[in-house]
Design a protein around this motif. Structure first.
Motif, PDB file in Angstrom:
ATOM      1  N   ALA A 114     -21.021 -21.496  25.299  1.00 46.00           N
ATOM      2  CA  ALA A 114     -22.128 -21.494  24.546  1.00 46.00           C
ATOM      3  C   ALA A 114     -22.305 -20.218  23.635  1.00 46.00           C
ATOM      4  O   ALA A 114     -23.494 -19.869  23.324  1.00 46.00           O
ATOM      5  CB  ALA A 114     -23.402 -21.506  25.323  1.00 46.00           C
ATOM      6  N   GLN A 115     -21.184 -20.053  23.066  1.00 42.81           N
ATOM      7  CA  GLN A 115     -21.263 -18.852  22.089  1.00 42.81           C
ATOM      8  C   GLN A 115     -21.281 -19.384  20.688  1.00 42.81           C
ATOM      9  O   GLN A 115     -20.404 -20.218  20.446  1.00 42.81           O
ATOM     10  CB  GLN A 115     -19.920 -18.175  22.424  1.00 42.81           C
ATOM     11  N   PRO A 116     -22.033 -18.713  19.713  1.00 44.25           N
ATOM     12  CA  PRO A 116     -22.140 -19.137  18.490  1.00 44.25           C
ATOM     13  C   PRO A 116     -20.909 -18.872  17.624  1.00 44.25           C
ATOM     14  O   PRO A 116     -20.248 -17.931  17.853  1.00 44.25           O
ATOM     15  CB  PRO A 116     -23.473 -18.408  18.108  1.00 44.25           C
ATOM     16  N   LEU A 117     -20.735 -19.716  16.548  1.00 42.66           N
ATOM     17  CA  LEU A 117     -19.451 -19.392  15.710  1.00 42.66           C
ATOM     18  C   LEU A 117     -20.170 -19.495  14.215  1.00 42.66           C
ATOM     19  O   LEU A 117     -21.041 -20.424  13.910  1.00 42.66           O
ATOM     20  CB  LEU A 117     -18.627 -20.615  16.000  1.00 42.66           C
ATOM     21  N   ALA A 118     -19.281 -19.025  13.410  1.00 43.12           N
ATOM     22  CA  ALA A 118     -19.500 -18.924  11.903  1.00 43.12           C
ATOM     23  C   ALA A 118     -18.340 -19.573  11.217  1.00 43.12           C
ATOM     24  O   ALA A 118     -17.218 -19.197  11.794  1.00 43.12           O
ATOM     25  CB  ALA A 118     -19.972 -17.655  11.249  1.00 43.12           C
ATOM     26  N   LEU A 119     -18.328 -20.300  10.299  1.00 47.40           N
ATOM     27  CA  LEU A 119     -17.552 -21.118   9.726  1.00 47.40           C
ATOM     28  C   LEU A 119     -17.196 -20.390   8.286  1.00 47.40           C
ATOM     29  O   LEU A 119     -18.281 -20.477   7.481  1.00 47.40           O
ATOM     30  CB  LEU A 119     -17.508 -22.580   9.499  1.00 47.40           C
ATOM     31  N   ALA A 120     -16.014 -19.840   7.997  1.00 45.30           N
ATOM     32  CA  ALA A 120     -15.671 -19.316   6.612  1.00 45.30           C
ATOM     33  C   ALA A 120     -14.649 -20.350   5.867  1.00 45.30           C
ATOM     34  O   ALA A 120     -13.866 -20.758   6.637  1.00 45.30           O
ATOM     35  CB  ALA A 120     -15.132 -18.079   6.720  1.00 45.30           C
TER      36      ALA A 120
END
Length: 92
Positions: free
Chosen positions: A32-38
């Motif tokens: 349940a850890q957030p991620l960002a997409l580059a």
């Protein structure tokens, strides 16, 4: 063996290297850890990666995929955090 798929989009080849991102994505989602997409959309001149390159960034600073060979990854983390992309309150 890792695979790389090339798909043509708007006359350009877009490189997808999901074999590096999917395990990281699955582990982060399970925790349940957030991620960002580059994502590299366009480049100019000589670049380490070409349009279509992806990188996932976690709240704790870990990442999967490279966009610049190590030069921009820290800046991308700071930018993602500043935008709130790593807050985890909602999908963006």
């Amino acid at each position: 063996m890792p695979w790389c798929h090339r798909a043509q989009y708007n006359g350009r080849f877009v490189e997808h290297e999901l074999h590096r991102l999917l395990p990281f994505f699955a582990d982060s989602r399970a925790a349940a850890q957030p991620l960002a997409l580059a994502l590299v959309l366009r480049t100019a001149g000589s670049t380490y990666r070409k349009p279509g390159a992806w990188m996932l960034i976690a709240r704790d600073g870990r990442y999967a995929g490279l966009l610049s060979g190590g030069c921009l990854e820290g800046d991308l983390y700071v930018h993602a955090a500043r935008l709130g992309a790593l807050d985890g309150d909602q999908e963006r």
